[in-house]
Motif scaffolding. Structure first.
Motif, short mmCIF file in Angstrom:
data_model
loop_
_atom_site.label_atom_id
_atom_site.label_comp_id
_atom_site.label_asym_id
_atom_site.label_seq_id
_atom_site.Cartn_x
_atom_site.Cartn_y
_atom_site.Cartn_z
N GLN A 192 0.88 -1.16 0.00
CA GLN A 192 0.00 0.00 0.00
C GLN A 192 0.92 1.21 0.00
OE1 GLN A 192 -1.99 -2.21 3.40
NE2 GLN A 192 -3.49 -0.61 2.93
N ALA A 193 0.61 2.20 -0.83
CA ALA A 193 1.52 3.34 -0.96
C ALA A 193 0.75 4.64 -1.11
CB ALA A 193 2.44 3.13 -2.16
N ASN A 194 1.36 5.68 -0.60
CA ASN A 194 0.89 7.04 -0.80
C ASN A 194 1.97 7.83 -1.51
OD1 ASN A 194 -1.71 7.07 0.36
ND2 ASN A 194 -0.81 7.09 2.40
N TYR A 195 1.54 8.63 -2.48
CA TYR A 195 2.48 9.48 -3.20
C TYR A 195 2.94 10.64 -2.33
CZ TYR A 195 1.97 7.36 -7.79
OH TYR A 195 2.01 6.49 -8.85
N THR A 196 4.20 10.97 -2.44
CA THR A 196 4.71 12.22 -1.89
C THR A 196 4.44 13.30 -2.93
OG1 THR A 196 6.88 11.95 -2.90
CG2 THR A 196 6.59 10.99 -0.70
N ALA B 60 -1.97 -7.64 -9.28
CA ALA B 60 -2.91 -6.53 -9.49
C ALA B 60 -2.29 -5.23 -9.01
CB ALA B 60 -4.21 -6.78 -8.75
N LEU B 61 -2.65 -4.14 -9.68
CA LEU B 61 -2.28 -2.80 -9.25
C LEU B 61 -3.48 -1.90 -9.47
CD1 LEU B 61 0.88 -0.73 -9.84
CD2 LEU B 61 -1.35 0.27 -10.28
N TYR B 62 -3.87 -1.22 -8.42
CA TYR B 62 -5.00 -0.29 -8.49
C TYR B 62 -4.63 1.03 -7.85
CZ TYR B 62 -7.96 -4.23 -9.72
OH TYR B 62 -8.51 -5.31 -10.35
N TYR B 63 -5.09 2.11 -8.46
CA TYR B 63 -5.07 3.42 -7.84
C TYR B 63 -6.39 3.54 -7.09
CZ TYR B 63 -1.07 4.59 -10.72
OH TYR B 63 0.18 4.60 -11.30
N ALA B 64 -6.41 4.34 -6.00
CA ALA B 64 -7.62 4.42 -5.20
C ALA B 64 -7.78 5.78 -4.54
CB ALA B 64 -7.59 3.33 -4.12
N PHE B 65 -9.01 6.09 -4.20
CA PHE B 65 -9.30 7.21 -3.33
C PHE B 65 -9.29 6.67 -1.90
CE2 PHE B 65 -11.86 8.28 -7.18
CZ PHE B 65 -11.16 9.42 -7.54
N GLY B 66 -8.98 7.51 -0.94
CA GLY B 66 -9.05 7.06 0.44
C GLY B 66 -7.71 7.09 1.13
N GLU B 67 -7.52 6.14 2.03
CA GLU B 67 -6.32 6.13 2.87
C GLU B 67 -5.04 5.92 2.07
OE1 GLU B 67 -4.61 3.83 6.85
OE2 GLU B 67 -6.57 3.28 6.05
N TRP B 68 -5.08 5.11 1.03
CA TRP B 68 -3.91 4.79 0.23
C TRP B 68 -4.15 5.17 -1.23
CZ3 TRP B 68 0.28 3.70 2.93
CH2 TRP B 68 0.11 3.19 4.21
N ASP B 69 -3.08 5.60 -1.91
CA ASP B 69 -3.17 5.98 -3.32
C ASP B 69 -3.02 4.79 -4.25
OD1 ASP B 69 -3.36 8.71 -2.62
OD2 ASP B 69 -1.18 8.92 -2.59
N ILE B 70 -2.24 3.79 -3.84
CA ILE B 70 -1.95 2.62 -4.67
C ILE B 70 -2.08 1.35 -3.84
CG2 ILE B 70 -0.21 1.40 -6.04
CD1 ILE B 70 1.11 4.06 -6.58
N TYR B 71 -2.69 0.33 -4.44
CA TYR B 71 -2.70 -1.02 -3.89
C TYR B 71 -2.04 -1.92 -4.92
CZ TYR B 71 -6.02 0.61 -0.41
OH TYR B 71 -6.62 1.29 0.63
N SER C 278 10.67 -2.86 -0.76
CA SER C 278 10.22 -1.83 0.15
C SER C 278 11.30 -0.77 0.38
CB SER C 278 9.81 -2.46 1.48
OG SER C 278 9.39 -1.48 2.38
N ILE C 279 12.53 -1.22 0.59
CA ILE C 279 13.64 -0.29 0.83
C ILE C 279 13.93 0.54 -0.42
CG2 ILE C 279 16.13 -0.16 1.25
CD1 ILE C 279 15.74 -2.58 3.17
N ALA C 280 14.02 -0.11 -1.57
CA ALA C 280 14.36 0.60 -2.80
C ALA C 280 13.29 1.62 -3.18
CB ALA C 280 14.57 -0.39 -3.95
N ILE C 281 12.03 1.22 -3.10
CA ILE C 281 10.95 2.13 -3.46
C ILE C 281 10.85 3.26 -2.46
CG2 ILE C 281 8.45 2.33 -3.76
CD1 ILE C 281 8.52 -0.60 -4.83
N GLY C 282 10.91 2.93 -1.18
CA GLY C 282 10.83 3.96 -0.15
C GLY C 282 11.98 4.95 -0.20
N ALA C 283 13.19 4.45 -0.46
CA ALA C 283 14.37 5.31 -0.49
C ALA C 283 14.34 6.30 -1.66
CB ALA C 283 15.64 4.46 -0.56
N LEU D 281 7.21 7.52 -2.96
CA LEU D 281 6.11 6.82 -2.31
C LEU D 281 6.45 6.51 -0.86
CD1 LEU D 281 5.36 4.14 -5.06
CD2 LEU D 281 3.93 6.10 -4.51
N ASN D 282 5.44 6.59 0.00
CA ASN D 282 5.54 6.06 1.36
C ASN D 282 4.81 4.72 1.33
OD1 ASN D 282 6.84 8.35 2.52
ND2 ASN D 282 4.90 9.42 2.39
N ILE D 283 5.46 3.67 1.86
CA ILE D 283 4.97 2.30 1.65
C ILE D 283 4.67 1.58 2.95
CG2 ILE D 283 5.73 0.04 0.83
CD1 ILE D 283 6.93 1.23 -1.45
#
Length: 106
Positions: free
Chosen positions: A7-11, A43-54, A69-74, A78-80
């Protein structure tokens, strides 16, 4: 292979990149990232609500999940949050195991 839910939120920087590249381009990039550690995207979905991506992925092991997780977060876009997904069959196997446990105060 195990299943993981990312689950991720865009910065702010990530949203600017999404606006430039578009959703399908980012899906392709994330799919390539998952494949680079031996995984596949279910599966990959964009969403409204608590998270931007599932993002639901199959990965070889928790080391691959940690590396993603480390590579994407660094990268800072995205916050993951990562959740290990458990199949109903695994729950059945767990229920069948004998566990020695004493609750506090018992």
């Amino acid at each position: 292979m195990g299943k993981y839910l990312f689950q991720a939120n865009y910065t702010q920087a990530g949203l600017a990149g999404l606006q430039r590249e578009g959703g399908t381009s980012r899906r392709a990039a994330l799919t390539a990232t998952v494949q680079s550690v031996g995984g596949t995207v279910e599966a990959l979905y964009y969403a409204f609500g608590e998270w931007d991506i599932y993002l639901i992925v199959d990965l070889p092991d928790e080391t691959a999940a940690t590396a993603l997780s480390i590579a994407i977060g660094a990268a800072g876009a995205l916050n993951i949050k990562v959740t290990v997904l458990v199949t109903p069959e695994s729950v059945d196997e767990a229920i069948a195991k004998s566990v020695a446990y004493r609750p506090p105060g018992a």
